[in-house]
Motif scaffolding. Structure first.
Motif, mmCIF file in Angstrom:
data_model
loop_
_atom_site.group_PDB
_atom_site.id
_atom_site.type_symbol
_atom_site.label_atom_id
_atom_site.label_comp_id
_atom_site.label_asym_id
_atom_site.label_seq_id
_atom_site.Cartn_x
_atom_site.Cartn_y
_atom_site.Cartn_z
ATOM 1 N N ALA A 199 93.404 64.018 88.320
ATOM 2 C CA ALA A 199 93.729 64.726 86.952
ATOM 3 C C ALA A 199 92.540 65.139 86.489
ATOM 4 N N ALA A 200 91.308 64.402 86.796
ATOM 5 C CA ALA A 200 90.228 64.982 86.105
ATOM 6 C C ALA A 200 89.594 66.099 86.702
ATOM 7 N N TYR A 215 81.553 60.063 82.420
ATOM 8 C CA TYR A 215 80.414 59.539 83.228
ATOM 9 C C TYR A 215 79.906 59.961 84.549
ATOM 10 N N CYS A 216 81.134 60.766 85.232
ATOM 11 C CA CYS A 216 81.125 61.484 86.409
ATOM 12 C C CYS A 216 81.478 62.929 86.446
ATOM 13 N N PHE A 246 81.673 51.133 79.789
ATOM 14 C CA PHE A 246 82.961 52.184 79.020
ATOM 15 C C PHE A 246 83.928 51.022 78.492
ATOM 16 N N ASN A 247 84.305 50.058 79.367
ATOM 17 C CA ASN A 247 85.380 49.546 79.154
ATOM 18 C C ASN A 247 85.349 48.112 80.155
ATOM 19 N N HIS A 248 84.979 47.185 79.548
ATOM 20 C CA HIS A 248 84.789 45.858 80.053
ATOM 21 C C HIS A 248 86.177 45.308 80.693
ATOM 22 N N ILE A 301 81.775 55.872 91.621
ATOM 23 C CA ILE A 301 81.515 55.450 90.423
ATOM 24 C C ILE A 301 80.492 54.114 90.244
ATOM 25 N N ASP A 302 79.931 53.945 89.184
ATOM 26 C CA ASP A 302 78.835 52.749 89.101
ATOM 27 C C ASP A 302 79.466 51.678 88.376
#
Length: 240
Positions: A76-77, A22-23, A51-53, A43-44
């Motif tokens: 890490a990303a 997403y980012c 993505f993950n509740h 981040i939204d």
């Protein structure tokens, strides 16, 4: 994965997957920035819920635990995306101090506030609307202090306590992580080439409740907010 998402390692992996999916554009902006003007990744929360509740709920309920994990996942990303970058002649550097900023909290009374939060809100992630009525000078803050244990030769850090005016308490025993704790009480400040990275800019501003959103006759309250790193000098008196 949802049954184990509260596990630190699993949660961090899920955070990295979210950031990469997403980012990606924001991570690329971090990597290709050469003037250190881009030091945060937004981040939204709506996208995180999509993505993950469960991960989104954990971030709302335990921000002091999961926001630092998001910063690690951001690092890490960046490294993962850098390995995949094949743009010739480009300067691509990983921003070690990049901070994840949360935006667009769900429109719910428990999260979106027009009143100054109270003691019952300590440790919760909230969005507050108000007007800036005072801005302080930009100062330097020591975020943590690194110590070296004279017994096990390990190195550990102690973070500053913002609530205690950035006071860094002296440790009472060795805090080197590992299966064997030496519990030594003899340690000295560590000499490191990363001294400059232990300090960040910070600024105190005061935000007051907006009179137009209060009941008639209610006296508006104010709260001091501490801005750090790339957030300093971004607000001025009168902003809302």
């Amino acid at each position: 994965m949802s049954d184990q998402i509260s596990n630190t390692t699993v949660a961090q992996g899920a955070m990295q997957m979210f950031l990469e999916e997403y980012c990606a554009a924001g991570i690329q902006a971090l990597l290709f920035d050469t003037d250190d003007e881009v030091l945060s990744l937004h981040i939204d929360m709506h996208e995180l819920f999509e993505f993950n509740h469960e991960l989104a709920m954990l971030l709302l309920e335990l921000p002091s635990k999961f926001l630092p994990l998001f910063n690690i996942a951001c690092l890490a990303a960046q490294r993962s995306l850098k390995q995949l970058t094949t743009v010739s002649g480009s300067i691509c550097t990983v921003k070690e101090d990049a901070q994840v900023r949360v935006t667009h909290l769900p429109n719910h009374p428990t999260l979106q506030r027009t009143r100054v939060p109270g003691s019952e809100d300590v440790g919760r992630l909230l969005s507050i609307s108000g007007t800036v009525i005072r801005t302080g000078l930009v100062k330097m803050m020591e975020t943590h202090r690194v110590y070296s244990c004279t017994k096990c030769r390990g190195v550990f850090s102690v973070n500053a306590e913002i609530e205690q005016y950035n006071y860094i308490p002296k440790p009472v025993r060795c805090l080197v992580p590992g299966p064997d704790f030496c519990n030594s009480t003899a340690f000295v400040p560590a000499d490191s080439a990363e001294d400059s990275q232990r300090c960040v800019d910070y600024q105190e501003i005061k935000i007051q409740e907006q009179v137009g959103r209060l009941a008639l006759g209610t006296i508006p309250r104010a709260i001091v907010v501490v801005l750090e790193r790339d957030l300093v000098d971004k607000a001025k008196s009168g902003d809302s």
